[in-house]
Design a protein around this motif. Structure first.
Motif, short mmCIF file in Angstrom:
data_model
loop_
_atom_site.label_atom_id
_atom_site.label_comp_id
_atom_site.label_asym_id
_atom_site.label_seq_id
_atom_site.Cartn_x
_atom_site.Cartn_y
_atom_site.Cartn_z
N GLN A 174 0.80 -1.20 -0.16
CA GLN A 174 0.04 -0.05 -0.06
C GLN A 174 0.87 1.34 -0.10
O GLN A 174 2.03 1.31 0.58
N ILE A 175 0.57 2.10 -0.79
CA ILE A 175 0.98 3.43 -0.83
C ILE A 175 -0.02 4.65 -0.92
O ILE A 175 -1.11 4.53 -0.95
N ALA A 176 0.61 5.62 -0.17
CA ALA A 176 -0.16 6.98 0.01
C ALA A 176 0.06 7.83 -0.99
O ALA A 176 1.19 7.89 -1.58
N ARG A 177 -1.09 8.69 -1.42
CA ARG A 177 -0.78 9.69 -2.41
C ARG A 177 -1.46 11.14 -1.77
O ARG A 177 -2.73 10.80 -1.58
N LYS A 178 -0.65 12.05 -1.47
CA LYS A 178 -1.21 13.20 -1.30
C LYS A 178 -1.62 14.31 -2.33
O LYS A 178 -0.36 14.50 -3.23
N ARG A 179 -2.55 14.84 -2.55
CA ARG A 179 -3.08 15.81 -3.71
C ARG A 179 -3.45 16.97 -3.27
O ARG A 179 -4.27 16.89 -2.41
N LEU A 180 -2.79 18.09 -3.70
CA LEU A 180 -3.16 19.24 -3.34
C LEU A 180 -4.70 19.83 -3.97
O LEU A 180 -5.09 19.35 -5.04
N LYS A 181 -5.43 20.57 -3.36
CA LYS A 181 -6.80 20.83 -3.79
C LYS A 181 -6.85 21.67 -4.91
O LYS A 181 -5.90 22.55 -5.20
N LYS A 182 -7.72 21.60 -5.71
CA LYS A 182 -7.48 22.49 -7.00
C LYS A 182 -7.72 23.73 -6.77
O LYS A 182 -7.40 24.66 -7.75
N ASP A 183 -8.28 24.33 -5.71
CA ASP A 183 -8.48 25.65 -5.48
C ASP A 183 -7.28 26.35 -4.94
O ASP A 183 -7.13 27.53 -4.41
N ASP A 214 4.36 14.72 -8.65
CA ASP A 214 3.81 14.66 -10.10
C ASP A 214 3.35 16.27 -10.23
O ASP A 214 2.44 16.71 -9.80
N GLU A 215 4.07 17.12 -11.29
CA GLU A 215 3.76 18.40 -11.46
C GLU A 215 2.43 18.32 -12.08
O GLU A 215 1.90 19.60 -12.17
N SER A 216 1.97 17.67 -12.71
CA SER A 216 0.81 17.81 -13.75
C SER A 216 -0.49 17.86 -12.87
O SER A 216 -1.59 18.56 -13.23
N ASP A 217 -0.60 17.45 -11.61
CA ASP A 217 -1.60 17.57 -10.71
C ASP A 217 -1.41 18.06 -9.28
O ASP A 217 -2.07 18.12 -8.21
N ASN A 218 -0.24 18.33 -9.16
CA ASN A 218 0.60 18.52 -7.70
C ASN A 218 0.17 17.70 -6.36
O ASN A 218 -0.46 17.93 -5.59
N SER A 219 0.80 16.59 -6.92
CA SER A 219 0.55 15.22 -5.87
C SER A 219 1.84 14.57 -5.88
O SER A 219 2.90 14.96 -6.42
N TYR A 220 1.87 14.12 -4.76
CA TYR A 220 3.09 13.11 -4.37
C TYR A 220 2.87 11.84 -3.62
O TYR A 220 1.81 11.77 -2.83
N THR A 221 3.68 10.74 -3.86
CA THR A 221 3.51 9.53 -3.52
C THR A 221 4.28 9.63 -2.17
O THR A 221 5.48 9.93 -2.23
#
Length: 393
Positions: A174-183, A214-221
């Protein structure tokens, strides 16, 4: 050969290019490049229907919804359901404002295609939204390099980011992924990227490990931990020996000592920002300090904190975050040590040796506290035995 889910979704969305949509609704969804037009169309259609329902049953005591509007709303609902289904296959979940979801969910039970529909008592008045979005997308899947799409499961939401988990198909972990909100505004994007960069530099057992940005959606694992400190302690304190709790406290202290020796103050310590990774089939665990969005390095001029400070243990002696020093983290460390060792948020005041350490960490006057985490570690090493810890200071 069948089309991929993403291609099916694109084909479905293309039909809305020709539909007439009021510009005021299109303007609400400028940030939704892919779904903007369909969301605007749905929003306009639902608003028209809900306005008419409010007119026909203004007091919420029931009324008659005419035949043509009933059939039109049934068609809009079918479009909405189809969109949810096709988007889900493509790994995208659509979130709908609760007030709208309430009416949509109830409507199949009372809408009729002929002779109009009876508006149920209590359904109206409906709160119609004119100035904010009603629909937004939230990913329920992601595609990893060289693999099929994997399913995401939401496990947490903070002030400015979502956290999902998924199972890596290559390794079965299992891996976690944190993604910044779009606003998120540019400052929050900068802070989020900086959080990743700080954590990426550190390879230490008791600091959460991050993998790729990941620059495309501002997320990281990052590595996935099953528990927050709060949840783990609250559910297990009764069966944890003092030695186990002491070990957990020491792991946390080693992490904070590591950070401070490298010129980093966390500034956002809380019972939820310290995580616990457990190992299946054993009692082993590993403490992981996480959430470095507000961390301050000696070379940084970052001073503001924003809403992400909610839930943190903040030193009342601190006048300005510009002046944050390790001794201010140590105030919070005292509370986390106390919770880890006792399962209680109120600080120990029984005059024991353990109580003395906790009280010194969180003394009102920073000058009366431990000035380094190393000093706390040296004192805690002497308290490996519960009988020693409970002796009078």
């Amino acid at each position: 050969m069948s089309l991929s889910p993403q291609r099916q979704l694109d084909n479905y969305l293309s039909q809305f290019a020709e539909k007439q949509v009021d510009g005021k609704y299109l303007g609400l969804y400028d940030g939704e490049r892919r779904f903007g037009r369909v969301f605007a169309w749905l929003h306009e259609q639902y608003n028209n229907a809900f306005e008419f329902m409010n007119y026909k049953a203004p007091q919420g005591v029931g009324g008659h919804f005419n035949a043509d509007p009933s059939r039109e709303l049934m068609e809009v609902n079918e479009t909405y359901s189809a969109l949810l289904r096709i988007a889900s296959k493509a790994g995208i979940r659509i979130e709908t404002k609760p007030e709208y979801q309430r009416v949509i969910d109830s409507s199949p039970g009372w809408l009729q295609p002929t002779c109009g529909s009876p508006i149920p008592e209590g359904l109206t008045p409906i709160e119609v939204e004119y100035y904010d979005t009603v629909f937004e997308t939230e990913e329920s899947g992601t595609t990893l390099a060289g693999t099929e799409q994997v399913r995401l499961q939401l496990v947490g939401e903070g002030a400015y980011a979502f956290v999902h988990k998924f199972t890596d198909p290559n390794y079965g972990i299992q891996i976690a992924r944190k993604r910044l909100k779009k606003d998120a505004d540019p400052k929050e994007v900068e802070r989020f990227r900086r959080e990743f960069d700080i954590m990426k530099r550190f390879d230490f057992p008791y600091i959460l490990k991050v993998y790729r940005y990941d620059e495309s959606d501002n997320s990281y694992t990052m590595e996935y931990c099953e528990h927050t400190l709060r949840d783990y302690i609250s559910h297990n304190i009764q069966k944890m020996s003092y030695q186990t709790r002491h070990k957990m406290a020491m792991q946390f202290l080693y992490a904070m000592n590591f950070l401070h020796r490298r010129g980093v103050c966390h500034r956002d310590l809380s019972y939820r920002n310290v995580l616990v990774h457990t190992y299946r089939g054993s009692d082993a665990f590993m403490v992981k300090v996480s959430d470095f969005g507000l961390a301050k390095e000696k070379t940084s001029d970052l001073t503001s904190t924003g809403s992400a400070m909610k839930g943190s243990i903040i030193d009342p002696a601190l006048k300005s975050f510009r002046d944050f020093k390790p001794v201010n983290d140590i105030y919070s460390i005292g509370f986390i040590l106390n919770y880890t060792l006792t399962g209680k948020e109120n600080l120990v005041t029984d005059g024991s040796r353990l109580g003395s350490i906790i009280q010194k960490c969180s003394a009102t006057n920073p000058a009366d506290r431990y000035q380094t985490v190393k000093g706390i570690i040296e004192e805690m090493k002497k308290l490996r035995d519960s009988r020693t810890a409970l002796q009078s200071a």
